[in-house]
Design an enzyme around this catalytic site. Sequence first.
Site, short mmCIF file in Angstrom:
data_model
loop_
_atom_site.label_atom_id
_atom_site.label_comp_id
_atom_site.label_asym_id
_atom_site.label_seq_id
_atom_site.Cartn_x
_atom_site.Cartn_y
_atom_site.Cartn_z
N ASN A 9 0.79 -1.08 -0.02
CA ASN A 9 -0.03 0.13 0.04
C ASN A 9 1.00 1.08 -0.09
OD1 ASN A 9 -1.66 2.15 0.35
ND2 ASN A 9 -2.34 1.46 2.55
N LYS A 11 0.17 4.25 -0.34
CA LYS A 11 -0.52 5.54 0.17
C LYS A 11 -0.01 6.82 -0.46
CE LYS A 11 0.08 3.25 4.96
NZ LYS A 11 -0.01 3.31 6.03
N HIS A 94 -9.57 1.64 4.31
CA HIS A 94 -8.21 1.75 5.19
C HIS A 94 -8.43 2.71 6.49
CE1 HIS A 94 -4.30 2.81 6.07
NE2 HIS A 94 -3.82 1.43 5.72
N GLU A 96 -6.73 5.22 7.44
CA GLU A 96 -6.60 6.41 7.10
C GLU A 96 -7.78 7.10 6.49
OE1 GLU A 96 -2.74 5.64 5.23
OE2 GLU A 96 -2.09 4.91 7.16
N GLU A 166 -5.99 -4.74 10.37
CA GLU A 166 -4.88 -3.59 10.44
C GLU A 166 -5.05 -3.01 11.62
OE1 GLU A 166 -2.54 -2.57 6.58
OE2 GLU A 166 -4.34 -1.41 6.68
N GLY A 172 2.34 2.19 10.71
CA GLY A 172 3.19 3.00 10.48
C GLY A 172 3.96 3.71 11.81
N SER A 212 3.01 -2.31 10.22
CA SER A 212 4.42 -2.21 10.44
C SER A 212 4.92 -3.88 10.12
CB SER A 212 4.84 -1.93 12.16
OG SER A 212 4.37 -0.72 11.98
P1 PGA Z 1 2.64 0.13 7.68
O1 PGA Z 1 0.98 0.43 6.85
O2 PGA Z 1 3.14 -1.40 7.01
O3 PGA Z 1 3.34 1.38 7.26
O4 PGA Z 1 2.39 0.06 9.26
C1 PGA Z 1 0.26 -0.64 6.77
C2 PGA Z 1 -0.97 -0.02 6.02
O5 PGA Z 1 -1.33 0.97 6.40
O6 PGA Z 1 -1.39 -0.65 5.43
#
Ligand code: PGA
Length: 249
Positions: A9, A11, A94, A96, A166, A172, A212
Amino acid sequence: MRKKIIAGNWKMNETPSEALKLVETLKPLVNNPDVDVVYCVPAIDIVPVVNAVKGTNVHVGAENLYFEDKGAYTGEVSADMLLDAGVEYVIMGHSERRGYFHETDADINKKLKKALEKGLKPIVCCGESLEQREQGITEDWIRMQIKIAFSGVTADQAKGVVIAYEPIWAIGTGKTATSAQAEEVCKSIRETIAEIYDQATADEIRIQYGGSMNAGNCKELLAQPDIDGGLIGGASLKPDFGKIVNYKD
Ligand code: PGA
């Protein structure tokens, strides 16, 4: 046996020209026929990335779609636009998008139904906040997210959906869920699918862990019986992504 699916992803990272460089860097590293490899990329990167991965094992996904077919929805991207550009997968829900752009479970249900109607392969995200985990409502919360997202979706359609668990506190932050924590929730998601549909559907649907995931922790996470892949943010922009794709080596 469910085939593992490792999806990046990206982003809001990589301009179109940067995206081409990243695809070139990753090209020799992500070759594993035993795994479905997907790059979910910003809308503006879709066309160049689709062209750049032609002839490789990499599939392309979008990070979002809108649930209407066309019309006066300034700034949105439809399922038909994604398909015509060569997209196969699409992330929805997601955390976010839920957090910054106020997407609701009802929106995600509409997006899921639209993606399935059009033949896109959905990656439906769910996950709890740290506060919810501390309150002990993680599984209740995720059961609710899944039940609303899948409302009106048939068992046959559900089999082709990918669910990404998630935990928001792990995204993140460098703070990964332990493999036991991740497995516990992924197992509960599968039980929820069995409850909505039947065991055959639950056995077929693929459930990813995201938050992560990196080259160091992927092997243990991906060895869990109910974890069928990863949705990877930060590490998908680095050669590390190749190590996750080849987690068994
Ligand atoms: P990350 O993000 O691996 O940077 O924690 C995962 C995601 O948001 O899909």
